[in-house]
Design a protein around this motif. Structure first.
Motif, short mmCIF file in Angstrom:
data_model
loop_
_atom_site.label_atom_id
_atom_site.label_comp_id
_atom_site.label_asym_id
_atom_site.label_seq_id
_atom_site.Cartn_x
_atom_site.Cartn_y
_atom_site.Cartn_z
N LEU A 200 0.77 -1.37 0.05
CA LEU A 200 -0.04 -0.03 -0.08
C LEU A 200 0.87 1.13 0.10
O LEU A 200 0.44 2.26 -0.62
CB LEU A 200 -0.93 -0.02 1.34
CG LEU A 200 -1.98 -1.16 1.04
CD1 LEU A 200 -2.99 -1.00 2.44
CD2 LEU A 200 -3.05 -0.94 0.14
N MET A 201 1.92 1.35 0.65
CA MET A 201 2.92 2.37 0.61
C MET A 201 3.86 2.61 -0.38
O MET A 201 4.06 3.70 -0.76
CB MET A 201 3.80 2.52 1.92
CG MET A 201 4.60 3.72 2.43
SD MET A 201 3.44 4.92 2.40
CE MET A 201 3.33 4.74 4.39
N LEU A 202 3.97 1.74 -1.20
CA LEU A 202 4.84 1.49 -2.47
C LEU A 202 4.58 2.70 -3.51
O LEU A 202 5.45 3.35 -3.83
CB LEU A 202 4.99 0.22 -3.15
CG LEU A 202 5.97 0.22 -4.24
CD1 LEU A 202 7.26 0.28 -3.94
CD2 LEU A 202 5.84 -1.28 -4.94
N PRO A 203 3.30 2.78 -3.82
CA PRO A 203 2.79 4.01 -4.81
C PRO A 203 3.50 5.41 -4.25
O PRO A 203 3.63 6.17 -5.21
CB PRO A 203 1.55 3.69 -5.17
CG PRO A 203 1.05 2.48 -4.53
CD PRO A 203 2.24 2.10 -3.42
N PHE A 204 3.13 5.58 -3.02
CA PHE A 204 3.41 6.80 -2.72
C PHE A 204 5.10 7.11 -2.32
O PHE A 204 5.63 8.28 -2.49
CB PHE A 204 3.00 7.13 -0.94
CG PHE A 204 1.27 6.99 -1.07
CD1 PHE A 204 0.59 8.02 -1.56
CD2 PHE A 204 0.85 5.68 -0.68
CE1 PHE A 204 -0.68 7.88 -1.36
CE2 PHE A 204 -0.66 5.58 -0.69
CZ PHE A 204 -1.40 6.86 -1.27
#
Length: 507
Positions: A200-204
């Motif tokens: 979930l954090m990877l795109p940010f």
């Protein structure tokens, strides 16, 4: 001759409007605190295996059961991220003066993503502890830089409300983490909870590298770039001069020059960091604000850790975890939003922020203190809920002061030092100290009353701030302030750009 400005093309509004930027930061902040709630949840944290006197044994669950951790090791694990957070926050804040802040956030979130995934692959106590420390390092870049970005781009009349929305994600993230960790740990495996967080954090994290630079108020990357170009030209000139000399002499002086250059850069950065720290420590408004925040966080940190146990012991609450969790999320959201909204209605100034801090904290202390005096559980819950609603209202105003009482270029460091201070002198020592106090007097009601009474000094410290001479430095020129030309090049995400040209005609 007549001249007119004609747009070559219609302006195309950027997708990254201020509101969308706020949403992105809120989601990232919430994921940070979902992670904290997840590792504390029963589903992920688990429990040790037990054996009865008859020889019947049950296997442990979660992290504690799989790695066979005692309570001390389990406690270290839950707070290990603090080490990385406290060490790295001032470093990232200082680097923001020479490196684009969004790139720093991209680096930090990349570390966070890798460290969180590493938690899922950990194989013993030390491996997961190191990963938890690195989670704190990754979080440090975001914590110290996100609030200044929000403050820069929020509408003038809604600055505190926007900050309140951002900090509302703290109690919300914690509560979601408890639920999320419980569900994943129950139906899958505790390791999946960390892997999903990393995904979930990877795109940010990627977004921090690919999006166009967005610079903080008070920083001039164009000047830094020009200085770098000048420095490179100087190096090139020296190298050309050395080419005319003998090879041994050239290599000797090249080596000496490189060492001198690195030493000067390191000394300049260190001296600038020390100078900035000194500027914060001599700012009476900033120091008073952070001192009150430390006392406040001392109480709130102990509440979050010991609250359910105290409620169970005093009032025999069968669902103490659920009750205290529900109070926290509801009062946290409503109180935080209300505090920011009220300060904007009062007109956002530093004295008004101190007034709101002292009044809400004092009234909240009265309600919470009175709540623990009741013998009836329902009376306790009613008064404690009102008290929590009031004390959570401080999040927007207290961070507004941290951002506006200092020079714009010091805001990242201001937020970093504030974060470090409230943890070192607040929630980190409060839980074990309250445990020592309870062991000494063996009465949870008296322990809770003594703890709650510390909110009164916090209100008193913030009350002093009302009478201090304060200046809102948000629009103050900084060292190396961004020029108008630089500003137009530095904010392509939030301002639509119009290309203009001059048409000349003979009259």
């Amino acid at each position: 001759m007549a001249s007119s400005l004609v747009p070559l093309s219609a302006p195309h509004p950027s997708w990254f409007t201020p509101k969308r930027l706020l949403v992105i930061f809120c989601v990232i902040n919430m994921l940070n605190y979902v992670d904290r709630g997840t590792i504390a949840s029963n589903g992920v944290n688990g429990s040790l295996g037990t054996c009865t006197s008859s020889g019947t044994c049950t296997s442990g669950s979660g992290i504690q059961g799989e790695f066979n951790l005692n309570n001390f090791e389990d406690g270290v694990l839950s707070s290990a991220f603090m080490v990385g957070l406290l060490v790295a926050s001032p470093i990232f804040a200082s680097l923001a003066k020479s490196v684009n802040p969004f790139r720093l956030i991209g680096v930090g979130l990349s570390v966070w993503t890798l460290a969180t995934a590493g938690c899922g692959f950990s194989f013993n106590f030390w491996s997961i502890t190191i990963c938890r420390m690195l989670v704190g390092v990754g979080e440090a870049s975001f914590i110290s830089l996100a609030a200044p970005f929000i403050d820069d781009n929020a509408p003038i009349a809604q600055k505190t409300a926007w900050l309140a929305i951002f900090y509302m994600c703290i109690p919300t993230g914690y509560a979601l983490g408890y639920v999320y960790g419980g569900l994943v740990g129950t139906y899958l495996n505790w390791r999946f909870a960390f892997w999903v967080e990393a995904i979930l954090m990877l795109p940010f994290a990627v977004l921090g590298f690919v999006m166009k630079p967005l610079n903080l108020k008070g920083f001039a990357p164009a000047e830094s770039k020009q200085a770098l170009i000048s420095e490179e030209m100087a190096v090139q000139e020296v190298q050309e001069a050395l080419n005319h000399s003998a090879k041994p002499t050239k290599e000797k002086f090249s080596h000496m020059f490189s060492k001198m250059k690195c030493t000067c850069i390191d000394l300049n950065q260190f001296s600038r960091f020390i100078k900035d720290i000194k500027a914060l420590l001599v700012d009476k408004v900033y120091v008073v604000n952070v001192l009150g925040y430390c006392a406040y966080n001392f109480v709130l940190g102990a509440y979050s850790y010991w609250g359910p146990k105290a409620g169970y012991k005093i009032y025999n609450m069968s669902d103490a975890d659920l009750i205290f969790g529900g109070i926290t999320i509801v009062c946290g959201i409503l109180g935080t939003l209300a505090g920011g909204y009220v300060l904007d209605l009062m007109k956002s100034t530093i004295p008004n922020a101190f007034k709101l801090l002292s009044v809400t904290t004092f009234l909240g202390a009265i309600f919470c203190f009175t709540a623990f005096c009741f013998q009836n559980m329902y009376a306790f819950l009613a008064f404690f809920s009102v008290g929590e609603l009031l004390v959570f209202a401080i999040q927007g105003p207290v961070n507004y002061i941290c951002l506006h009482c200092v020079n714009p270029s010091l805001r990242p460091l201001s937020m970093a030092i504030s974060t470090v201070s409230i943890h070192i002198f607040g929630d980190v020592p409060s839980s074990p100290l309250v445990g020592v106090l309870q062991d000494a007097i063996n009465n949870w009601r008296e322990t809770s009353l003594i703890l709650t009474s510390i909110l009164f000094p916090a209100a008193g410290i913030w009350f002093i701030g009302i009478f201090l001479h304060s200046v809102d430095r948000f629009n103050e020129d900084s060292e190396g302030q961004v020029t108008e030309v630089d500003r137009s090049n530095a904010t392509p995400l939030l301002e639509p750009r119009v290309t203009e040209t001059s048409d000349s005609s003979a009259s």
